[in-house]
Design a protein around this motif. Sequence first.
Motif, PDB file in Angstrom:
ATOM      1  N   SER A   1       0.834  -1.191   0.000  1.00 47.75           N
ATOM      2  CA  SER A   1       0.000   0.000   0.000  1.00 47.75           C
ATOM      3  C   SER A   1       0.871   1.244   0.000  1.00 47.75           C
ATOM      4  O   SER A   1       2.073   1.194   0.272  1.00 47.75           O
ATOM      5  CB  SER A   1      -0.908   0.007   1.226  1.00 47.75           C
ATOM      6  N   SER A   2       0.253   2.404  -0.279  1.00 49.57           N
ATOM      7  CA  SER A   2       1.012   3.652  -0.302  1.00 49.57           C
ATOM      8  C   SER A   2       1.558   3.989   1.078  1.00 49.57           C
ATOM      9  O   SER A   2       2.661   4.511   1.211  1.00 49.57           O
ATOM     10  CB  SER A   2       0.139   4.790  -0.821  1.00 49.57           C
ATOM     11  N   CYS A   3       0.772   3.698   2.125  1.00 52.71           N
ATOM     12  CA  CYS A   3       1.246   3.970   3.492  1.00 52.71           C
ATOM     13  C   CYS A   3       2.439   3.093   3.840  1.00 52.71           C
ATOM     14  O   CYS A   3       3.381   3.541   4.512  1.00 52.71           O
ATOM     15  CB  CYS A   3       0.110   3.757   4.493  1.00 52.71           C
ATOM     16  N   GLN A   4       2.418   1.843   3.388  1.00 52.33           N
ATOM     17  CA  GLN A   4       3.543   0.941   3.632  1.00 52.33           C
ATOM     18  C   GLN A   4       4.794   1.459   2.927  1.00 52.33           C
ATOM     19  O   GLN A   4       5.906   1.380   3.475  1.00 52.33           O
ATOM     20  CB  GLN A   4       3.199  -0.471   3.137  1.00 52.33           C
ATOM     21  N   SER A   5       4.616   2.009   1.738  1.00 47.00           N
ATOM     22  CA  SER A   5       5.745   2.570   0.993  1.00 47.00           C
ATOM     23  C   SER A   5       6.356   3.752   1.731  1.00 47.00           C
ATOM     24  O   SER A   5       7.579   3.926   1.747  1.00 47.00           O
ATOM     25  CB  SER A   5       5.280   3.013  -0.402  1.00 47.00           C
ATOM     26  N   VAL A   6       5.496   4.569   2.345  1.00 42.74           N
ATOM     27  CA  VAL A   6       5.972   5.711   3.126  1.00 42.74           C
ATOM     28  C   VAL A   6       6.830   5.225   4.290  1.00 42.74           C
ATOM     29  O   VAL A   6       7.920   5.755   4.547  1.00 42.74           O
ATOM     30  CB  VAL A   6       4.792   6.555   3.654  1.00 42.74           C
ATOM     31  N   LEU A   7       6.345   4.210   4.993  1.00 45.79           N
ATOM     32  CA  LEU A   7       7.096   3.687   6.141  1.00 45.79           C
ATOM     33  C   LEU A   7       8.425   3.080   5.706  1.00 45.79           C
ATOM     34  O   LEU A   7       9.449   3.233   6.391  1.00 45.79           O
ATOM     35  CB  LEU A   7       6.262   2.643   6.886  1.00 45.79           C
ATOM     36  N   GLU A   8       8.421   2.392   4.599  1.00 45.48           N
ATOM     37  CA  GLU A   8       9.652   1.780   4.106  1.00 45.48           C
ATOM     38  C   GLU A   8      10.684   2.857   3.790  1.00 45.48           C
ATOM     39  O   GLU A   8      11.868   2.714   4.111  1.00 45.48           O
ATOM     40  CB  GLU A   8       9.351   0.948   2.855  1.00 45.48           C
ATOM     41  N   ALA A   9      10.230   3.956   3.212  1.00 45.76           N
ATOM     42  CA  ALA A   9      11.138   5.038   2.856  1.00 45.76           C
ATOM     43  C   ALA A   9      11.606   5.826   4.075  1.00 45.76           C
ATOM     44  O   ALA A   9      12.632   6.509   4.017  1.00 45.76           O
ATOM     45  CB  ALA A   9      10.457   5.979   1.856  1.00 45.76           C
ATOM     46  N   HIS A  10      10.865   5.727   5.172  1.00 40.55           N
ATOM     47  CA  HIS A  10      11.154   6.540   6.361  1.00 40.55           C
ATOM     48  C   HIS A  10      11.481   5.655   7.574  1.00 40.55           C
ATOM     49  O   HIS A  10      11.323   6.070   8.715  1.00 40.55           O
ATOM     50  CB  HIS A  10       9.933   7.415   6.669  1.00 40.55           C
ATOM     51  N   LYS A  11      11.931   4.432   7.313  1.00 38.85           N
ATOM     52  CA  LYS A  11      12.078   3.435   8.381  1.00 38.85           C
ATOM     53  C   LYS A  11      13.116   3.805   9.442  1.00 38.85           C
ATOM     54  O   LYS A  11      13.073   3.279  10.567  1.00 38.85           O
ATOM     55  CB  LYS A  11      12.415   2.073   7.781  1.00 38.85           C
ATOM     56  N   ASP A  12      14.028   4.707   9.119  1.00 38.90           N
ATOM     57  CA  ASP A  12      15.014   5.126  10.125  1.00 38.90           C
ATOM     58  C   ASP A  12      14.392   6.025  11.189  1.00 38.90           C
ATOM     59  O   ASP A  12      14.985   6.243  12.251  1.00 38.90           O
ATOM     60  CB  ASP A  12      16.172   5.871   9.458  1.00 38.90           C
ATOM     61  N   HIS A  13      13.196   6.523  10.925  1.00 31.90           N
ATOM     62  CA  HIS A  13      12.547   7.440  11.854  1.00 31.90           C
ATOM     63  C   HIS A  13      11.244   6.893  12.446  1.00 31.90           C
ATOM     64  O   HIS A  13      10.896   7.215  13.575  1.00 31.90           O
ATOM     65  CB  HIS A  13      12.265   8.775  11.151  1.00 31.90           C
ATOM     66  N   VAL A  14      10.521   6.088  11.664  1.00 31.48           N
ATOM     67  CA  VAL A  14       9.250   5.532  12.138  1.00 31.48           C
ATOM     68  C   VAL A  14       9.120   4.096  11.619  1.00 31.48           C
ATOM     69  O   VAL A  14       9.301   3.856  10.421  1.00 31.48           O
ATOM     70  CB  VAL A  14       8.039   6.350  11.618  1.00 31.48           C
ATOM     71  N   HIS A  15       8.827   3.158  12.529  1.00 31.83           N
ATOM     72  CA  HIS A  15       8.595   1.789  12.067  1.00 31.83           C
ATOM     73  C   HIS A  15       7.594   1.073  12.974  1.00 31.83           C
ATOM     74  O   HIS A  15       7.284   1.547  14.075  1.00 31.83           O
ATOM     75  CB  HIS A  15       9.903   1.000  11.974  1.00 31.83           C
ATOM     76  N   ILE A  16       7.088  -0.051  12.488  1.00 36.66           N
ATOM     77  CA  ILE A  16       6.108  -0.851  13.216  1.00 36.66           C
ATOM     78  C   ILE A  16       6.788  -2.052  13.856  1.00 36.66           C
ATOM     79  O   ILE A  16       7.562  -2.758  13.207  1.00 36.66           O
ATOM     80  CB  ILE A  16       4.991  -1.370  12.261  1.00 36.66           C
ATOM     81  N   ASP A  17       6.513  -2.286  15.137  1.00 36.97           N
ATOM     82  CA  ASP A  17       7.011  -3.467  15.848  1.00 36.97           C
ATOM     83  C   ASP A  17       5.923  -4.545  15.744  1.00 36.97           C
ATOM     84  O   ASP A  17       4.912  -4.482  16.446  1.00 36.97           O
ATOM     85  CB  ASP A  17       7.291  -3.115  17.315  1.00 36.97           C
ATOM     86  N   LEU A  18       6.133  -5.515  14.858  1.00 35.32           N
ATOM     87  CA  LEU A  18       5.108  -6.533  14.606  1.00 35.32           C
ATOM     88  C   LEU A  18       4.884  -7.440  15.822  1.00 35.32           C
ATOM     89  O   LEU A  18       3.768  -7.924  16.034  1.00 35.32           O
ATOM     90  CB  LEU A  18       5.502  -7.374  13.385  1.00 35.32           C
ATOM     91  N   ALA A  19       5.929  -7.657  16.626  1.00 34.14           N
ATOM     92  CA  ALA A  19       5.770  -8.475  17.839  1.00 34.14           C
ATOM     93  C   ALA A  19       4.842  -7.769  18.826  1.00 34.14           C
ATOM     94  O   ALA A  19       3.976  -8.395  19.458  1.00 34.14           O
ATOM     95  CB  ALA A  19       7.132  -8.739  18.476  1.00 34.14           C
ATOM     96  N   ALA A  20       5.013  -6.454  18.967  1.00 31.45           N
ATOM     97  CA  ALA A  20       4.140  -5.678  19.852  1.00 31.45           C
ATOM     98  C   ALA A  20       2.707  -5.672  19.317  1.00 31.45           C
ATOM     99  O   ALA A  20       1.747  -5.743  20.082  1.00 31.45           O
ATOM    100  CB  ALA A  20       4.663  -4.251  19.981  1.00 31.45           C
ATOM    101  N   ALA A  21       2.560  -5.612  17.994  1.00 38.19           N
ATOM    102  CA  ALA A  21       1.226  -5.647  17.382  1.00 38.19           C
ATOM    103  C   ALA A  21       0.535  -6.968  17.695  1.00 38.19           C
ATOM    104  O   ALA A  21      -0.663  -7.007  18.010  1.00 38.19           O
ATOM    105  CB  ALA A  21       1.334  -5.445  15.873  1.00 38.19           C
ATOM    106  N   ALA A  22       1.282  -8.056  17.625  1.00 41.08           N
ATOM    107  CA  ALA A  22       0.724  -9.373  17.928  1.00 41.08           C
ATOM    108  C   ALA A  22       0.310  -9.473  19.394  1.00 41.08           C
ATOM    109  O   ALA A  22      -0.720 -10.086  19.724  1.00 41.08           O
ATOM    110  CB  ALA A  22       1.751 -10.457  17.592  1.00 41.08           C
ATOM    111  N   GLU A  23       1.105  -8.854  20.269  1.00 46.51           N
ATOM    112  CA  GLU A  23       0.786  -8.869  21.699  1.00 46.51           C
ATOM    113  C   GLU A  23      -0.495  -8.085  21.976  1.00 46.51           C
ATOM    114  O   GLU A  23      -1.354  -8.534  22.752  1.00 46.51           O
ATOM    115  CB  GLU A  23       1.948  -8.271  22.491  1.00 46.51           C
TER     116      GLU A  23
END
Length: 342
Positions: A1-23
């Motif tokens: 998605s476009s939002c995922q692309s934004v995060l990929e391009a900005h991953k040094d500043h903002v990212h998702i912790d998938l383990a925390a999401a699962a919790e």
Amino acid sequence: SSCQSVLEAHKDHVHIDLAAAAEVAAQLDPAEVAACCRGLQLPLRFANQAEEVTFMAVSHLVNFGSGYDTLLLKKCKRDARETCQYGALGMHMGAKKLDAVWMSNFAPSDVQKFFGFDSHEDAPVPNIPCVTMSRPGPLSPLTQALAAAVREAGITLQAEGEESPGSAILGVVEGLHKKGHPTPAAVLVQELVDSTPAFQDSALFEGKRIIFARRAQMLVADLHMRFGKEDPRFDFVDAHTLTADSGNLIPAVLRHKGVVCVSEEIASIIDQGEELVAGPHERALRAAAVCGVQAIVEAAALHGKQLSAAQLGKYWEVLTEKGQDLNGKLTKHLTRAGNVAY
């Protein structure tokens, strides 16, 4: 998605912790979430469905200004969300008829009347002791933006021959229902964005346009929650595809829960209450709200919990209210200049 692309391009500043999401997903109670998803719960009586839909549309139309939270709290002891709810209620009860004609004449002075704050302030006149004059204060841009949102919506409705926001929306959903359209929620969102200037919500990120359509999506989700079980026209089969609220509430919730992680630079700006100017950092946070909630939805599905992003947004909104679990525990980012999205 476009939002995922934004995060990929900005991953040094903002990212998702998938383990925390699962919790977070593992701890969710679908029944508790569903109990918070009943649409607007207000002690109001409406003459007909069109009038109620109009009120809901106007409520979302003016649902922005969060960058002015601290100023509004100081001025009238209400944050932007409460101020805009107050304003929508005031318009519903104070207007002779909340229709396109009335809306098209909405002026900045009406903001003071219905929203309960004065954007002007008294300032001393240079070289003249004990004399002051009224001048636009820091809340003036918000006043102008709120007035423009209502007025331009009214002008657009009149140009399309519609009596009110409610009649326009009912016309769209009636047509979609008769056709048996497979994606009515998505089409209604697009109709709102295309026809109403204040619902147009997108941003440029590295040359690409990211479509958030925050308030349009939230309105469509609320219409589904409010009428879906009693009116088949609002029982949108694609309601689950609506994204999470991409304002400043959900990023704060997800950051509190460890799902959204930000750089020290961004954390310092947010935590010190400084303005996070509209730009890459702010847009990445909005994208993180969408992607973070979607990650939780997908993790919940693995536990057999069928939840939607819109439902979780409404659930966490309720939990921030007085006496609820998240009240007073969140630090939201403030973006003021040019921000009429949230």
